[in-house]
Design a protein around this motif. Sequence first.
Motif, PDB file in Angstrom:
ATOM      1  N   ALA A  20       0.919  -1.171   0.095  1.00 24.32           N
ATOM      2  CA  ALA A  20      -0.082  -0.105   0.090  1.00 24.32           C
ATOM      3  C   ALA A  20       0.657   1.332  -0.018  1.00 24.32           C
ATOM      4  CB  ALA A  20      -0.869  -0.004   1.347  1.00 24.32           C
ATOM      5  N   GLU A  23       2.421   1.693  -3.285  1.00 26.32           N
ATOM      6  CA  GLU A  23       1.172   2.581  -4.313  1.00 26.32           C
ATOM      7  C   GLU A  23       1.084   3.886  -4.097  1.00 26.32           C
ATOM      8  OE1 GLU A  23      -2.646   0.414  -4.947  1.00 26.32           O
ATOM      9  OE2 GLU A  23      -3.451   2.146  -3.815  1.00 26.32           O
ATOM     10  N   HIS A  24       1.016   4.196  -2.687  1.00 28.77           N
ATOM     11  CA  HIS A  24       1.019   5.639  -2.454  1.00 28.77           C
ATOM     12  C   HIS A  24       1.880   6.478  -2.975  1.00 28.77           C
ATOM     13  CE1 HIS A  24       1.107   9.282   0.227  1.00 28.77           C
ATOM     14  NE2 HIS A  24      -0.287   8.972   0.233  1.00 28.77           N
ATOM     15  N   GLN A  27       1.771   6.691  -6.737  1.00 30.12           N
ATOM     16  CA  GLN A  27       0.599   7.696  -7.144  1.00 30.12           C
ATOM     17  C   GLN A  27       1.019   9.175  -7.028  1.00 30.12           C
ATOM     18  OE1 GLN A  27      -2.952   6.507  -5.097  1.00 30.12           O
ATOM     19  NE2 GLN A  27      -3.249   4.802  -6.132  1.00 30.12           N
ATOM     20  N   LYS A  74      -4.043   7.046 -12.371  1.00 31.56           N
ATOM     21  CA  LYS A  74      -3.757   6.017 -11.173  1.00 31.56           C
ATOM     22  C   LYS A  74      -2.974   4.811 -11.274  1.00 31.56           C
ATOM     23  CE  LYS A  74      -6.836   4.201  -7.779  1.00 31.56           C
ATOM     24  NZ  LYS A  74      -8.028   4.044  -7.171  1.00 31.56           N
ATOM     25  N   THR A  76      -2.085   1.090  -9.444  1.00 24.94           N
ATOM     26  CA  THR A  76      -2.360   0.135  -8.292  1.00 24.94           C
ATOM     27  C   THR A  76      -1.572  -0.974  -8.116  1.00 24.94           C
ATOM     28  OG1 THR A  76      -4.081  -1.245  -9.739  1.00 24.94           O
ATOM     29  CG2 THR A  76      -4.902   0.837  -8.524  1.00 24.94           C
ATOM     30  N   TYR A  77      -1.350  -1.340  -6.811  1.00 21.58           N
ATOM     31  CA  TYR A  77      -0.441  -2.294  -6.488  1.00 21.58           C
ATOM     32  C   TYR A  77      -1.487  -3.318  -5.693  1.00 21.58           C
ATOM     33  CZ  TYR A  77       3.674   0.069  -8.260  1.00 21.58           C
ATOM     34  OH  TYR A  77       4.481   0.660  -8.921  1.00 21.58           O
ATOM     35  N   GLU A  78      -1.476  -4.536  -6.117  1.00 25.36           N
ATOM     36  CA  GLU A  78      -2.320  -5.594  -5.416  1.00 25.36           C
ATOM     37  C   GLU A  78      -1.476  -6.626  -5.301  1.00 25.36           C
ATOM     38  OE1 GLU A  78      -5.973  -8.447  -6.540  1.00 25.36           O
ATOM     39  OE2 GLU A  78      -5.690  -6.564  -7.735  1.00 25.36           O
ATOM     40  N   GLN A  96       0.072  -4.775 -10.977  1.00 33.40           N
ATOM     41  CA  GLN A  96       0.422  -3.611 -11.030  1.00 33.40           C
ATOM     42  C   GLN A  96      -0.377  -2.898 -12.193  1.00 33.40           C
ATOM     43  OE1 GLN A  96       4.356  -2.366 -12.926  1.00 33.40           O
ATOM     44  NE2 GLN A  96       4.680  -1.349 -10.926  1.00 33.40           N
ATOM     45  N   ARG A  97      -0.965  -2.227 -11.826  1.00 31.12           N
ATOM     46  CA  ARG A  97      -1.980  -1.386 -13.204  1.00 31.12           C
ATOM     47  C   ARG A  97      -1.834  -0.148 -12.763  1.00 31.12           C
ATOM     48  NH1 ARG A  97      -7.530  -2.940 -12.073  1.00 31.12           N
ATOM     49  NH2 ARG A  97      -8.007  -2.297 -13.854  1.00 31.12           N
ATOM     50  N   TYR A  98      -1.571   0.462 -14.426  1.00 31.56           N
ATOM     51  CA  TYR A  98      -1.309   1.949 -14.543  1.00 31.56           C
ATOM     52  C   TYR A  98      -2.699   2.246 -15.254  1.00 31.56           C
ATOM     53  CZ  TYR A  98       3.513   2.251 -12.895  1.00 31.56           C
ATOM     54  OH  TYR A  98       4.615   2.121 -12.478  1.00 31.56           O
ATOM     55  N   GLU A 106      -0.479  -3.225 -17.344  1.00 33.58           N
ATOM     56  CA  GLU A 106      -0.140  -3.738 -16.440  1.00 33.58           C
ATOM     57  C   GLU A 106       1.044  -4.428 -16.078  1.00 33.58           C
ATOM     58  OE1 GLU A 106      -2.217  -8.023 -14.623  1.00 33.58           O
ATOM     59  OE2 GLU A 106      -3.240  -6.839 -16.033  1.00 33.58           O
TER      60      GLU A 106
END
Length: 134
Positions: A20, A23-24, A27, A74, A76-78, A96-98, A106
């Motif tokens: 998280a 990701e922050h 971003q 955005k 995201t990292y899951e 990972q998604r942009y 991805e």
Amino acid sequence: MTTETSAPTADIEAIHQLLATVEHSQQNKDPEEFLGLFHPDAVWTTARGKVLIGFDAIAAFTRKVLPAANWDGKVTYEVAHILFIRPDVAAVKVRQRYLTPGEESEGAPLYVVSKQADGRWLLTACQNTGVVAE
């Protein structure tokens, strides 16, 4: 070896929090927050295959590239999977998604993370890998 389901809950939660924070930092294009997540002897391989060995090399690259990143959207990292190699070492498969207006890309990084004496989990050996549509 243990998987995520059989590991201590506190360690699983700490690894999810680490991602998280990755990701922050991405971003917000914040190199210092990102660099705070690395082991001093870390190894990082970028999605384009550039190998960075040690904190100084990772820091120089990150401070140059991250603030100047030209994506506007955005990221995201899951956590896709955690495999505990030892109680203090885990391999973390990441999705990972942009996401930008009208476009998505991805990545499928693999992060080896290690637990420090103070309980923090740090990025130790990481390989970024882009996903190419087949």
